[in-house]
Write an enzyme that holds these catalytic residues in place. Sequence first.
Site, mmCIF file in Angstrom:
data_model
loop_
_atom_site.group_PDB
_atom_site.id
_atom_site.type_symbol
_atom_site.label_atom_id
_atom_site.label_comp_id
_atom_site.label_asym_id
_atom_site.label_seq_id
_atom_site.Cartn_x
_atom_site.Cartn_y
_atom_site.Cartn_z
ATOM 1 N N HIS A 80 40.866 36.516 41.828
ATOM 2 C CA HIS A 80 40.915 37.646 40.898
ATOM 3 C C HIS A 80 41.477 37.255 39.537
ATOM 4 O O HIS A 80 41.397 38.044 38.590
ATOM 5 C CB HIS A 80 41.685 38.832 41.504
ATOM 6 C CG HIS A 80 43.170 38.667 41.593
ATOM 7 N ND1 HIS A 80 43.815 38.357 42.770
ATOM 8 C CD2 HIS A 80 44.138 38.796 40.674
ATOM 9 C CE1 HIS A 80 45.121 38.312 42.561
ATOM 10 N NE2 HIS A 80 45.343 38.574 41.290
ATOM 11 N N ASP A 124 39.864 35.592 48.115
ATOM 12 C CA ASP A 124 40.524 35.630 46.805
ATOM 13 C C ASP A 124 41.079 34.245 46.472
ATOM 14 O O ASP A 124 42.285 33.999 46.533
ATOM 15 C CB ASP A 124 41.625 36.688 46.839
ATOM 16 C CG ASP A 124 42.215 36.970 45.465
ATOM 17 O OD1 ASP A 124 41.614 36.551 44.458
ATOM 18 O OD2 ASP A 124 43.281 37.618 45.409
ATOM 19 N N SER A 219 50.330 36.508 40.426
ATOM 20 C CA SER A 219 49.017 36.303 41.036
ATOM 21 C C SER A 219 48.592 34.840 40.964
ATOM 22 O O SER A 219 48.741 34.185 39.929
ATOM 23 C CB SER A 219 47.963 37.140 40.314
ATOM 24 O OG SER A 219 48.040 38.497 40.665
#
Length: 269
Positions: A80, A124, A219
């Site tokens: 992402h 992901d 992230s």
Amino acid sequence: MKLFVFLIFAVAAANAVPTGVKKPLRVMDMPKQGSIEGRITNGYPAFEGKVPYIVGLSFNGGWWCGGSIIGNTWVLTAGHCIKDGSGVTIYYGASFRHEAQFTHWVSGNDQIRHPHYNDQLNNDIALIRTPHVDFWSLVNKVELPSYNDRYNNYNGWWAVASGWGHTSNESGMHNYLNCVDVQIISNDECRNVYGGGYVIDNTICINTSGGKSTCSGDSGGPLVTHDGNRIVGITSFGHWEGCTAGQPAGFTRVTGYLDWIRDNTGISY
């Protein structure tokens, strides 16, 4: 026919989010709270060289992620984080976020997101091909799990997560690399919160009791086992109530992608 209908309902139930709950959030989108805004929460400052494999990723579109060096020319991060073909500046060996030992800029053409990444944050994971990097005490790789560990669920193992957090103009610890020691939990426990659509076999989750967790801006960063120092997770999603809600946090399970990583990079153990 009855068996077919039963199977349809069984699959739907497995993928459902538990009744009355919201979707988990990408860690970069999680709400930020008080003095722990935008960083590893309730962790500790990383001494210089503690996690030499982590890199900061500053994308041209203005967002920040973490990543992990897995080879002289490869960085591993979350799927992402990769979007719009934006170039990225990679910060190597930084304690303060923008005070790296050196940086490299990489175009969107050298970023490889998993082809089956989707909005439920399945698959992901992404790779970034980089200029050659020499290793030393402050800039070094982290090893992938070996093929012998591909069926290890790591339940109960302790690991360290690390990251800088969301870009901020504020001073203090917001800009400094932080770590947190966390324990890996079973996927069944994680599914009880998020459902089977988000928590698939290739997800790995951690206990965040005491508000010890990853937070917005982390992230793509690493989850590395204390025992063996292998990267087993990539920071992916968290709870909609925020970083300190005490609910499980989700990572991409690296052992599920060893073939994909090897096929793209040639790296395997």
